[in-house]
Scaffold this active site. Sequence first.
Site, short mmCIF file in Angstrom:
data_model
loop_
_atom_site.label_atom_id
_atom_site.label_comp_id
_atom_site.label_asym_id
_atom_site.label_seq_id
_atom_site.Cartn_x
_atom_site.Cartn_y
_atom_site.Cartn_z
N CYS A 83 -39.82 27.09 -24.65
CA CYS A 83 -38.81 26.60 -23.71
C CYS A 83 -38.84 25.08 -23.59
O CYS A 83 -39.18 24.53 -22.54
CB CYS A 83 -39.03 27.24 -22.35
N GLU A 84 -38.55 24.40 -24.68
CA GLU A 84 -38.45 22.94 -24.69
C GLU A 84 -37.48 22.57 -25.80
O GLU A 84 -37.58 23.13 -26.90
CB GLU A 84 -39.79 22.29 -25.06
N ARG B 51 -46.12 18.57 -35.43
CA ARG B 51 -45.75 17.29 -36.07
C ARG B 51 -44.26 16.93 -35.94
O ARG B 51 -43.95 15.78 -35.65
CB ARG B 51 -46.18 17.26 -37.55
N GLY C 211 -57.98 12.41 -45.44
CA GLY C 211 -57.75 13.70 -44.80
C GLY C 211 -56.50 14.32 -45.39
O GLY C 211 -56.55 15.20 -46.23
N ARG C 212 -55.37 13.74 -44.96
CA ARG C 212 -54.07 14.29 -45.32
C ARG C 212 -53.88 14.47 -46.83
O ARG C 212 -53.30 15.46 -47.26
CB ARG C 212 -52.99 13.33 -44.79
N TYR D 238 -53.12 18.25 -40.12
CA TYR D 238 -52.61 18.04 -38.76
C TYR D 238 -51.66 19.18 -38.37
O TYR D 238 -50.69 18.97 -37.65
CB TYR D 238 -51.96 16.65 -38.63
N TYR E 110 -44.23 13.54 -34.02
CA TYR E 110 -44.08 12.35 -34.89
C TYR E 110 -42.71 12.30 -35.56
O TYR E 110 -42.56 11.54 -36.53
CB TYR E 110 -45.13 12.38 -36.01
N GLY F 154 -56.03 7.50 -44.99
CA GLY F 154 -54.69 7.00 -44.71
C GLY F 154 -53.67 7.08 -45.82
O GLY F 154 -52.49 6.82 -45.59
C1 LIG Z 1 -57.51 9.95 -39.15
C2 LIG Z 1 -58.61 9.24 -39.83
C3 LIG Z 1 -58.84 9.42 -41.20
C4 LIG Z 1 -57.97 10.29 -42.08
O1 LIG Z 1 -56.66 9.84 -42.17
P1 LIG Z 1 -55.67 10.52 -43.23
O2 LIG Z 1 -54.39 9.83 -43.01
O3 LIG Z 1 -55.59 11.96 -42.88
O4 LIG Z 1 -56.22 10.28 -44.59
C5 LIG Z 1 -59.92 8.77 -41.77
N1 LIG Z 1 -60.74 7.97 -41.04
C6 LIG Z 1 -60.55 7.77 -39.73
C7 LIG Z 1 -61.48 6.89 -38.99
C8 LIG Z 1 -59.49 8.39 -39.06
O5 LIG Z 1 -59.30 8.18 -37.76
#
Ligand SMILES: *Cc1c(COP(=O)(O)O)cnc(C)c1O
Length: 421
Positions: A346-347, A314, A277-278, A375, A318, A239
């Site tokens: 076409c949107e 995205r 992740g991100r 993502y 978002y 996150g």
């Molecule tokens: C999406 C997710 C992550 C990764 O989130 P990031 O914002 O990309 O770091 C980690 N754990 C769980 C359970 C998730 O659903």
Amino acid sequence: MDHFLYKAGILHAEDVALTDIAARVGTPFYVYSTATLTRHFSLFTEALAPLPHLVCFAIKSLSNVAVLKTLGDLGAGMDVVSMGEYLRARAAGVPGERIVFSGVGKTPAEIRTALEGGIRQFNVESEPEMRAISEIALSLGTVAPIAIRVNPDVDAHTHAKIATGKSENKFGIPIAKAIAAYAEAASLPGLKVVGIDVHIGSQLTELAPFEAAFRKVAELTETLRAAGHQITRLDLGGGLGIPYTRSNEAPPLPVEYAAMIKRTLGHLGCEIEIEPGRLISGNSGLLVSEVIYVKNGEGRDFLILDAAMNDLVRPSMYDAHHDIIPVTEAAPGAPTQPFDVVGPVCETGDTFAKQREMPLLASGDLVAFRSAGAYGAVMASEYNSRPLVPEVLVRGDQFAVIRERPTYEEMIARDKLPQWL
Ligand SMILES: *Cc1c(COP(=O)(O)O)cnc(C)c1O
């Protein structure tokens, strides 16, 4: 920091000119930098030392097996949320003991596959899921290691579609019900409780919501231990946000995040898992696209690209901002003008940016979307029958296509006619 810089006026991925990749692969394409992936992964492992820890890359942000192998070879664990992601992690050579399985709706087939192939732990999100895992483990003559994902009811202050830690969200077990859930887990013969899991959302730009959640986890650890549970592992989710614009205030750094983890949880003697992740993949990737037309509308000019919302969703999903820069560097002081940057789908939602100040671009020019590694490709589709966007990995002066663009024939051949047609 990333490794996408202008060299002699041309944007490079490490030592490879994006124009060279475009000439070989065609546009649009995603390109990832090995050095940037490696650096971002190391930031976490270095910051979390000397606590015992495992950094589990959240595969859902970028799931190409070549990227997973790049990180897995550095010792990364993986956070998976589906059978497909589990099998990708294994295909990348990551052993089961470095894979954690998250997600609210694990099916019996997914649970069985992970138990048979090896799993570090399931992050359990409900009581019925807990019972299902126990039963399947028993039927296989094994015991499933689990953590319970608790929902700490904190506001992550992020986009509503990626906030997961409020009690109204579908995720986890409310912390008030956690004691009862752990008691049930301990009574189920197919389970071994190993820890607590929490994940409150994505693209967080402040530490305070994490800290509020982790303090609740610390308190719960003590309570559960007093009740006789073995809590040896804390999975803190992912996150941490990244800067999508150069101008906005900087999100906390991994080193600040890790210092806060040590401060709030370090005294518990637990092994720490995190699931970024991100922050690992986001700034490690670009989407490169070509300008098809410059269209002069009424009071506004449109830059029509050959990338569209099906390649990078995205902005329309978002309201996300991506910096869009020319691959051929604009001369210092060169004139700019506002463009609406759009794709050919076409949107009206197929709009990447409105009234974005850009250099004067022309048909045939290349542009790059920054911070598109996370993502991006994983959310791409073939909407409008546009073949899935290819992916390229760069390392130093080498590059390789790590996913080919399907041909039109391949795309169409996936459709099957029933015998009555
Ligand atoms: C999406 C997710 C992550 C990764 O989130 P990031 O914002 O990309 O770091 C980690 N754990 C769980 C359970 C998730 O659903």
